[in-house]
Write a protein that holds these residues in place. Structure first.
Motif, PDB file in Angstrom:
ATOM      1  N   ARG A 190       0.870  -1.184   0.000  1.00 30.42           N
ATOM      2  CA  ARG A 190       0.000   0.000   0.000  1.00 30.42           C
ATOM      3  C   ARG A 190       0.902   1.227   0.000  1.00 30.42           C
ATOM      4  NH1 ARG A 190      -3.394   2.227   5.052  1.00 30.42           N
ATOM      5  NH2 ARG A 190      -4.203   4.093   4.036  1.00 30.42           N
ATOM      6  N   TYR A 191       0.646   2.152  -0.902  1.00 22.65           N
ATOM      7  CA  TYR A 191       1.420   3.385  -0.987  1.00 22.65           C
ATOM      8  C   TYR A 191       0.446   4.533  -1.191  1.00 22.65           C
ATOM      9  CZ  TYR A 191       5.369   6.453  -1.949  1.00 22.65           C
ATOM     10  OH  TYR A 191       6.314   7.448  -1.873  1.00 22.65           O
ATOM     11  N   THR A 192       0.517   5.523  -0.320  1.00 24.29           N
ATOM     12  CA  THR A 192      -0.361   6.677  -0.409  1.00 24.29           C
ATOM     13  C   THR A 192       0.451   7.891  -0.825  1.00 24.29           C
ATOM     14  OG1 THR A 192      -1.742   5.769   1.349  1.00 24.29           O
ATOM     15  CG2 THR A 192      -1.997   8.121   0.858  1.00 24.29           C
ATOM     16  N   VAL A 193       0.081   8.491  -1.945  1.00 19.99           N
ATOM     17  CA  VAL A 193       0.732   9.704  -2.428  1.00 19.99           C
ATOM     18  C   VAL A 193       0.098  10.889  -1.706  1.00 19.99           C
ATOM     19  CG1 VAL A 193       1.082  11.196  -4.441  1.00 19.99           C
ATOM     20  CG2 VAL A 193       1.280   8.711  -4.669  1.00 19.99           C
ATOM     21  N   VAL A 194       0.938  11.820  -1.263  1.00 18.20           N
ATOM     22  CA  VAL A 194       0.436  13.053  -0.655  1.00 18.20           C
ATOM     23  C   VAL A 194       0.628  14.182  -1.644  1.00 18.20           C
ATOM     24  CG1 VAL A 194       0.747  12.278   1.713  1.00 18.20           C
ATOM     25  CG2 VAL A 194       2.589  13.498   0.595  1.00 18.20           C
ATOM     26  N   LYS A 195      -0.357  15.087  -1.668  1.00 19.73           N
ATOM     27  CA  LYS A 195      -0.346  16.194  -2.618  1.00 19.73           C
ATOM     28  C   LYS A 195      -0.587  17.505  -1.896  1.00 19.73           C
ATOM     29  CE  LYS A 195      -2.155  13.439  -6.448  1.00 19.73           C
ATOM     30  NZ  LYS A 195      -3.186  13.374  -7.494  1.00 19.73           N
ATOM     31  N   ALA A 196       0.062  18.539  -2.387  1.00 14.22           N
ATOM     32  CA  ALA A 196      -0.159  19.905  -1.920  1.00 14.22           C
ATOM     33  C   ALA A 196      -0.542  20.727  -3.145  1.00 14.22           C
ATOM     34  CB  ALA A 196       1.101  20.466  -1.275  1.00 14.22           C
ATOM     35  N   GLY A 197      -1.682  21.383  -3.080  1.00 17.84           N
ATOM     36  CA  GLY A 197      -2.136  22.172  -4.222  1.00 17.84           C
ATOM     37  C   GLY A 197      -2.314  21.333  -5.475  1.00 17.84           C
ATOM     38  N   GLY A 198      -2.670  20.055  -5.288  1.00 16.15           N
ATOM     39  CA  GLY A 198      -2.871  19.148  -6.412  1.00 16.15           C
ATOM     40  C   GLY A 198      -1.600  18.526  -6.970  1.00 16.15           C
ATOM     41  N   GLN A 199      -0.437  18.936  -6.457  1.00 16.69           N
ATOM     42  CA  GLN A 199       0.846  18.412  -6.961  1.00 16.69           C
ATOM     43  C   GLN A 199       1.377  17.341  -6.012  1.00 16.69           C
ATOM     44  OE1 GLN A 199       3.889  21.380  -7.465  1.00 16.69           O
ATOM     45  NE2 GLN A 199       5.345  19.913  -8.280  1.00 16.69           N
ATOM     46  N   ALA A 200       1.750  16.195  -6.575  1.00 12.09           N
ATOM     47  CA  ALA A 200       2.333  15.111  -5.780  1.00 12.09           C
ATOM     48  C   ALA A 200       3.685  15.558  -5.240  1.00 12.09           C
ATOM     49  CB  ALA A 200       2.493  13.856  -6.631  1.00 12.09           C
ATOM     50  N   ILE A 201       3.851  15.437  -3.914  1.00 12.16           N
ATOM     51  CA  ILE A 201       5.088  15.867  -3.271  1.00 12.16           C
ATOM     52  C   ILE A 201       5.762  14.767  -2.460  1.00 12.16           C
ATOM     53  CG2 ILE A 201       4.448  18.301  -3.188  1.00 12.16           C
ATOM     54  CD1 ILE A 201       3.731  17.745  -0.156  1.00 12.16           C
ATOM     55  N   GLY A 202       5.063  13.656  -2.244  1.00 10.30           N
ATOM     56  CA  GLY A 202       5.652  12.591  -1.434  1.00 10.30           C
ATOM     57  C   GLY A 202       4.702  11.438  -1.242  1.00 10.30           C
ATOM     58  N   GLY A 203       5.079  10.558  -0.339  1.00 11.05           N
ATOM     59  CA  GLY A 203       4.270   9.386  -0.093  1.00 11.05           C
ATOM     60  C   GLY A 203       4.409   8.871   1.322  1.00 11.05           C
ATOM     61  N   ILE A 204       3.453   8.037   1.703  1.00 10.59           N
ATOM     62  CA  ILE A 204       3.436   7.415   3.019  1.00 10.59           C
ATOM     63  C   ILE A 204       3.232   5.918   2.827  1.00 10.59           C
ATOM     64  CG2 ILE A 204       2.195   7.258   5.222  1.00 10.59           C
ATOM     65  CD1 ILE A 204       1.450  10.234   4.857  1.00 10.59           C
ATOM     66  N   MET A 205       4.042   5.135   3.537  1.00  7.15           N
ATOM     67  CA  MET A 205       3.949   3.680   3.440  1.00  7.15           C
ATOM     68  C   MET A 205       4.304   3.054   4.779  1.00  7.15           C
ATOM     69  SD  MET A 205       7.487   2.967   1.309  1.00  7.15           S
ATOM     70  CE  MET A 205       7.650   1.224   1.633  1.00  7.15           C
ATOM     71  N   ALA A 206       3.940   1.788   4.950  1.00  5.60           N
ATOM     72  CA  ALA A 206       4.328   1.033   6.139  1.00  5.60           C
ATOM     73  C   ALA A 206       5.815   0.710   6.054  1.00  5.60           C
ATOM     74  CB  ALA A 206       3.514  -0.250   6.233  1.00  5.60           C
ATOM     75  N   ILE A 207       6.440   0.605   7.202  1.00  4.97           N
ATOM     76  CA  ILE A 207       7.848   0.201   7.249  1.00  4.97           C
ATOM     77  C   ILE A 207       7.937  -1.204   6.657  1.00  4.97           C
ATOM     78  CG2 ILE A 207       9.782  -0.385   8.766  1.00  4.97           C
ATOM     79  CD1 ILE A 207       8.625   1.750  10.740  1.00  4.97           C
ATOM     80  N   PRO A 208       8.767  -1.406   5.626  1.00  5.02           N
ATOM     81  CA  PRO A 208       8.853  -2.726   4.999  1.00  5.02           C
ATOM     82  C   PRO A 208       9.553  -3.746   5.908  1.00  5.02           C
ATOM     83  CG  PRO A 208      10.399  -1.197   3.977  1.00  5.02           C
ATOM     84  CD  PRO A 208       9.598  -0.414   4.969  1.00  5.02           C
ATOM     85  N   GLY A 209       9.280  -5.015   5.661  1.00  8.05           N
ATOM     86  CA  GLY A 209       9.838  -6.093   6.465  1.00  8.05           C
ATOM     87  C   GLY A 209      11.342  -6.055   6.607  1.00  8.05           C
ATOM     88  N   GLN A 210      12.049  -5.714   5.517  1.00 11.06           N
ATOM     89  CA  GLN A 210      13.515  -5.683   5.575  1.00 11.06           C
ATOM     90  C   GLN A 210      14.041  -4.560   6.453  1.00 11.06           C
ATOM     91  OE1 GLN A 210      11.704  -5.090   2.749  1.00 11.06           O
ATOM     92  NE2 GLN A 210      12.789  -3.748   1.345  1.00 11.06           N
ATOM     93  N   ALA A 211      13.164  -3.635   6.866  1.00 12.10           N
ATOM     94  CA  ALA A 211      13.579  -2.533   7.741  1.00 12.10           C
ATOM     95  C   ALA A 211      12.906  -2.636   9.110  1.00 12.10           C
ATOM     96  CB  ALA A 211      13.248  -1.200   7.075  1.00 12.10           C
ATOM     97  N   ALA A 212      12.393  -3.814   9.440  1.00  9.99           N
ATOM     98  CA  ALA A 212      11.711  -4.014  10.719  1.00  9.99           C
ATOM     99  C   ALA A 212      12.587  -3.520  11.865  1.00  9.99           C
ATOM    100  CB  ALA A 212      11.377  -5.484  10.907  1.00  9.99           C
ATOM    101  N   GLY A 213      11.964  -2.838  12.804  1.00  7.21           N
ATOM    102  CA  GLY A 213      12.682  -2.333  13.961  1.00  7.21           C
ATOM    103  C   GLY A 213      13.123  -0.884  13.837  1.00  7.21           C
ATOM    104  N   MET A 214      13.108  -0.338  12.627  1.00  6.29           N
ATOM    105  CA  MET A 214      13.495   1.067  12.476  1.00  6.29           C
ATOM    106  C   MET A 214      12.361   1.958  12.981  1.00  6.29           C
ATOM    107  SD  MET A 214      13.074   2.127   8.450  1.00  6.29           S
ATOM    108  CE  MET A 214      12.545   3.824   8.640  1.00  6.29           C
ATOM    109  N   PRO A 215      12.682   3.124  13.509  1.00  9.91           N
ATOM    110  CA  PRO A 215      11.617   4.033  13.929  1.00  9.91           C
ATOM    111  C   PRO A 215      10.969   4.685  12.714  1.00  9.91           C
ATOM    112  CG  PRO A 215      13.753   5.076  14.224  1.00  9.91           C
ATOM    113  CD  PRO A 215      14.017   3.653  13.781  1.00  9.91           C
ATOM    114  N   PRO A 216       9.727   5.133  12.832  1.00  6.78           N
ATOM    115  CA  PRO A 216       9.122   5.876  11.726  1.00  6.78           C
ATOM    116  C   PRO A 216      10.029   7.042  11.341  1.00  6.78           C
ATOM    117  CG  PRO A 216       7.455   5.318  13.341  1.00  6.78           C
ATOM    118  CD  PRO A 216       8.790   4.956  13.951  1.00  6.78           C
ATOM    119  N   SER A 217      10.233   7.223  10.040  1.00  6.68           N
ATOM    120  CA  SER A 217      11.174   8.234   9.564  1.00  6.68           C
ATOM    121  C   SER A 217      10.747   8.791   8.217  1.00  6.68           C
ATOM    122  CB  SER A 217      12.569   7.631   9.386  1.00  6.68           C
ATOM    123  OG  SER A 217      13.047   7.085  10.585  1.00  6.68           O
ATOM    124  N   TRP A 218      11.073  10.079   8.014  1.00 11.35           N
ATOM    125  CA  TRP A 218      10.918  10.718   6.718  1.00 11.35           C
ATOM    126  C   TRP A 218      12.223  10.587   5.946  1.00 11.35           C
ATOM    127  CZ3 TRP A 218       6.868  12.550   4.125  1.00 11.35           C
ATOM    128  CH2 TRP A 218       5.689  12.803   4.825  1.00 11.35           C
TER     129      TRP A 218
END
Length: 133
Positions: free
Chosen positions: A45-73
């Motif tokens: 699942r990948y959610t694109v975030v938009k500002a003023g209708g323009q795609a600027i980034g995304g939000i996703m769950a921490i993938p399995g290969q990165a388990a244990g990492m803190p939430p990060s931008w």
């Protein structure tokens, strides 16, 4: 004027990997007024975030290969040649943490760490900027 997706050296994308995507989407949408759009991706699942209708980034769950990492931008910097950037990172004393690899229908990216320990992503886009939505 070229977009950030077409300008080498430009910060072109911000991505949040988090343990609770739904809570993050609600928080940032309310905080910044971001609009969201779910991407069609059978692997995750990948959610694109938009500002003023323009795609600027995304939000996703921490993938399995990165388990244990803190939430990060994570920031992405546009480059013209991802393989050359990976080589130059090592030459300059940095570390390639994840070598160049494909993001289907987007381009190729790598994760690098500078000599001081800060991490950033470099990306070579494969499609025109108007398709980043």
């Amino acid at each position: 004027m070229a977009s950030a997706f077409e300008t080498p050296g430009a910060l072109s994308w911000g991505e949040l990997m988090t343990s609770d995507p739904d809570a993050a989407i609600a928080f940032y949408s309310q905080l910044f007024g971001w609009e969201t759009e779910e991407m069609s991706n059978p692997q995750m699942r990948y959610t694109v975030v938009k500002a003023g209708g323009q795609a600027i980034g995304g939000i996703m769950a921490i993938p399995g290969q990165a388990a244990g990492m803190p939430p990060s931008w994570f920031n992405y910097v546009t480059v013209a040649d991802i393989d050359a950037i990976a080589r130059k990172t090592s030459e300059l004393g940095g570390t390639v943490m994840m070598g160049p690899q494909e993001i289907p229908e987007v381009g190729r990216f790598c994760v690098i760490r500078d000599p001081q320990g800060a991490v950033i992503n470099a990306i070579q886009y494969a499609m025109p900027a108007d398709n980043h939505s």
